[in-house]
Design a protein around this motif. Structure first.
Motif, mmCIF file in Angstrom:
data_model
loop_
_atom_site.group_PDB
_atom_site.id
_atom_site.type_symbol
_atom_site.label_atom_id
_atom_site.label_comp_id
_atom_site.label_asym_id
_atom_site.label_seq_id
_atom_site.Cartn_x
_atom_site.Cartn_y
_atom_site.Cartn_z
ATOM 1 N N GLU A 472 0.758 -1.164 -0.091
ATOM 2 C CA GLU A 472 -0.031 0.053 0.071
ATOM 3 C C GLU A 472 0.970 1.298 -0.089
ATOM 4 O O GLU A 472 0.626 2.374 -0.731
ATOM 5 C CB GLU A 472 -0.906 -0.026 1.355
ATOM 6 N N TRP A 473 1.903 1.113 0.766
ATOM 7 C CA TRP A 473 2.777 2.170 0.834
ATOM 8 C C TRP A 473 3.816 2.587 -0.348
ATOM 9 O O TRP A 473 3.607 3.943 -1.168
ATOM 10 C CB TRP A 473 3.888 2.045 1.853
ATOM 11 N N THR A 475 2.438 1.660 -3.501
ATOM 12 C CA THR A 475 1.223 2.152 -4.464
ATOM 13 C C THR A 475 1.233 3.668 -4.332
ATOM 14 O O THR A 475 1.128 4.516 -5.146
ATOM 15 C CB THR A 475 0.015 1.252 -4.327
ATOM 16 N N GLU A 476 1.194 3.873 -2.943
ATOM 17 C CA GLU A 476 0.907 5.523 -2.800
ATOM 18 C C GLU A 476 2.065 6.335 -3.164
ATOM 19 O O GLU A 476 1.708 7.646 -3.786
ATOM 20 C CB GLU A 476 0.573 5.632 -1.169
ATOM 21 N N CYS A 477 3.237 5.944 -3.016
ATOM 22 C CA CYS A 477 4.425 6.598 -3.427
ATOM 23 C C CYS A 477 4.543 6.569 -4.874
ATOM 24 O O CYS A 477 4.751 7.864 -5.607
ATOM 25 C CB CYS A 477 5.714 5.892 -3.158
ATOM 26 N N ARG A 479 1.833 6.807 -6.854
ATOM 27 C CA ARG A 479 0.792 7.836 -7.307
ATOM 28 C C ARG A 479 0.935 8.962 -6.921
ATOM 29 O O ARG A 479 0.726 10.037 -7.905
ATOM 30 C CB ARG A 479 -0.391 7.358 -6.295
ATOM 31 N N GLN A 480 1.750 9.278 -5.810
ATOM 32 C CA GLN A 480 2.149 10.896 -5.916
ATOM 33 C C GLN A 480 3.160 11.131 -6.815
ATOM 34 O O GLN A 480 3.244 12.668 -7.040
ATOM 35 C CB GLN A 480 2.629 10.968 -4.119
ATOM 36 N N SER A 513 -3.331 -3.938 -5.854
ATOM 37 C CA SER A 513 -2.184 -2.773 -6.095
ATOM 38 C C SER A 513 -1.904 -2.655 -7.556
ATOM 39 O O SER A 513 -1.831 -1.192 -7.992
ATOM 40 C CB SER A 513 -1.163 -2.951 -5.248
#
Length: 527
Positions: A472-473, A475-477, A479-480, A513
């Motif tokens: 999850e981390w 994936t968020e990286c 995305r940003q 993810s």
């Protein structure tokens, strides 16, 4: 050698200066800044007492005016600890901070991990003023001092950031204040609240100590100063015997219980060896927390500045304020007189220990300790050993209270660790208890801590849970960063090994993810 380095702001931590440097250079790896500035690949980003400062000074741009001593005195927390530690040991610490012996620093200073903040702290008012004045906020030294909970400039409580005070052993990540704080409305102090006023006194004295250079509290006669003030409060006899129970009661009446619990400085009144009593005993090689000294000094009606002056006056009145002389320069009759007096005392009280002689005949002991220490060492009374422990010594800890405190601390710390910025930290029993500073206690006494054991079992992560959180981390990286990763890129950033990915729950999370990373629903860039 680097081409530039930010100039430190007033009261700025060296960690903060390095974090602002890291924010500007934007190296690709977290350890790159540590390697560039401190010459090591495996070093940690230390907040309070960094080492390898000699390498840092040699790396700074040509023409700079910084020295190792200047960085230590103005941008680390060593001035807070120095007055309460023997000068010889402080010199060793300075040498350790200049070189690569950082692992020895905390032991030499007797630092209690339980007293240091879990997270870097900041004053919301200071941060707003700094953004207006400098265009950015920064980490203050004063705000990270153990026991400091308020800003003495604006009389508001400090806020906690999302940046941990103690990183992992090999974590080289510097996080600047701009990234780690979220400015909110400050919480003001209540002038009528005794605990709030006690917090403010600690902050003022911590600020005063940080501004001192080479201050020494003459540890040899510090217990005698405390005893003299305690005699004035009717808490010690004329010969220096402490009235233990009245002292415990008076101290706990002066400070509220919640206040001492917040500072992790409660008195174990069932013991005759708790930290408050140890401060009144002559133990020159034992170093105690500066926070303990501040609490006692305030209890005795002094600030640190006024206590330093009181100690100077006491030292002069005891006629021991002149620099130590060598044995050969002393008059032989004076030397022999003190030796004979000491021998007479040891013969008169053959069954007593050194503590009795020191408390009741301190003038003779201090004189010989300063002028004839080798002879004194050879003629000390034989220490008595207690073969049977008293009931008071057998029941020192209320385990139910300790259990509830540790359980609450574990639960709070687990939430903070889970929400900390950067790469996720695996919530294991070892990681949580080490960061809490209670690893050994919990490991050895877990049978006496059922609540703590239960909370630990609830908050620790399995391998699968940790792997999914890393996914999850990652994936968020991406995305940003507006990057749509391939499957292998996602697994690489999450540091997932094949045997972990093969686990069904993790495999399902990987597919989720990958789907979440698609640029649109029609074209998947993950293979």
């Amino acid at each position: 050698m680097i081409s530039f380095f930010p100039d430190p702001y007033p009261d700025e931590l060296l960690y903060s200066v390095c974090a602002r440097f890291a924010d500007r250079v934007r190296y690709p790896g977290e350890s790159s800044v540590v390697r560039q500035l401190f010459g090591t690949r495996n070093g940690a980003a230390v907040v309070d007492l960094p080492s390898r400062l000699g390498h840092l000074v040699a790396t700074l741009p040509p023409g700079h005016s910084y020295t190792v001593d200047r960085l230590i005195d103005n941008h680390t927390l060593l001035p807070f600890y120095s007055p309460f530690c023997p000068p010889s040991r402080i010199n060793q610490v300075r040498e350790d901070m200049q070189t690569t012996n950082g692992s020895r620093i905390y032991g030499r200073l007797g630092i209690l991990v339980s007293h240091t903040p879990l997270w870097l702290q900041f004053c919301p008012v200071c941060a707003e003023e700094e953004i207006r004045q400098f265009g950015e906020s920064y980490w203050h030294r004063l705000h990270q001092v153990p026991g400091v909970k308020v800003c003495p400039v604006h009389t508001v409580f400090l806020a906690q950031s999302s940046v941990p005070f103690r990183h992992g052993r090999r974590c080289g990540q510097f996080i600047c204040a701009q990234q780690g704080i979220a400015i909110s409305s400050p919480s003001e102090l209540d002038e009528s609240n005794p605990s709030h006023q006690a917090f403010l006194r600690i902050a003022h004295d911590a600020a005063w100590l940080l501004d001192q250079r080479h201050l020494s509290l003459e540890l040899e006669n510090l217990p005698y100063c405390y005893l003299k003030l305690l005699r004035g409060c009717k808490l010690a006899s004329s010969v220096g015997r402490i009235y233990v129970q009245p002292l415990n009661q008076a101290f706990n009446d002066f400070y509220q219980r919640d206040f001492l619990q917040q500072l992790m400085c409660e008195l174990d009144v069932s013991s005759y060896n708790h930290w408050l009593l140890r401060l009144t005993r002559f133990c020159p090689d034992k170093v105690q927390s500066p926070l303990h000294h501040l609490l006692l000094i305030h209890f005795l009606g002094h600030t640190v500045a006024s206590f330093v002056q009181f100690q100077k006056d006491f030292y002069a009145s005891a006629q021991i304020s002149t620099p130590p002389e060598t044995t050969s320069s002393l008059a032989s009759d004076t030397l022999e007189t003190y030796r004979q007096q000491w021998l007479k005392l040891t013969a008169t009280y053959p069954k007593t220990g050194l503590s009795f002689l020191r408390k009741n005949f301190g003038r003779i002991y201090i004189w010989l300790h300063k002028h004839d220490s080798q002879w004194l060492e050879a003629h000390l009374p034989q220490q008595r050993r207690h073969t049977v422990a008293s009931p008071q010594r057998l029941a020192r800890v209320d385990w139910s209270i300790r259990d509830s405190q540790l359980a609450a601390g574990v639960k709070e710390l687990a939430v903070q660790m889970k929400n900390a910025p950067g790469r996720p930290i695996w919530l294991t029993k070892t990681a949580i208890t080490r960061k809490l500073g209670q690893y050994t206690l919990i490991q050895k006494e877990i049978d006496k801590l059922p609540l703590t054991a239960q909370v630990l079992s609830e908050v620790v992560e399995t391998q699968v849970e940790y792997a999914i959180r890393r996914l999850e981390w990652a994936t968020e990286c991406f995305r940003q960063e507006h990057i749509y990763p391939a499957r292998w890129q996602l697994l690489s950033r999450a540091s997932l090994k094949p045997h972990t990915v093969a686990l069904p729950p993790v495999q399902q999370a990987v597919e989720v993810s990958c789907y979440a990373a698609k640029p649109d629903k029609q074209h998947c860039l993950c293979f």
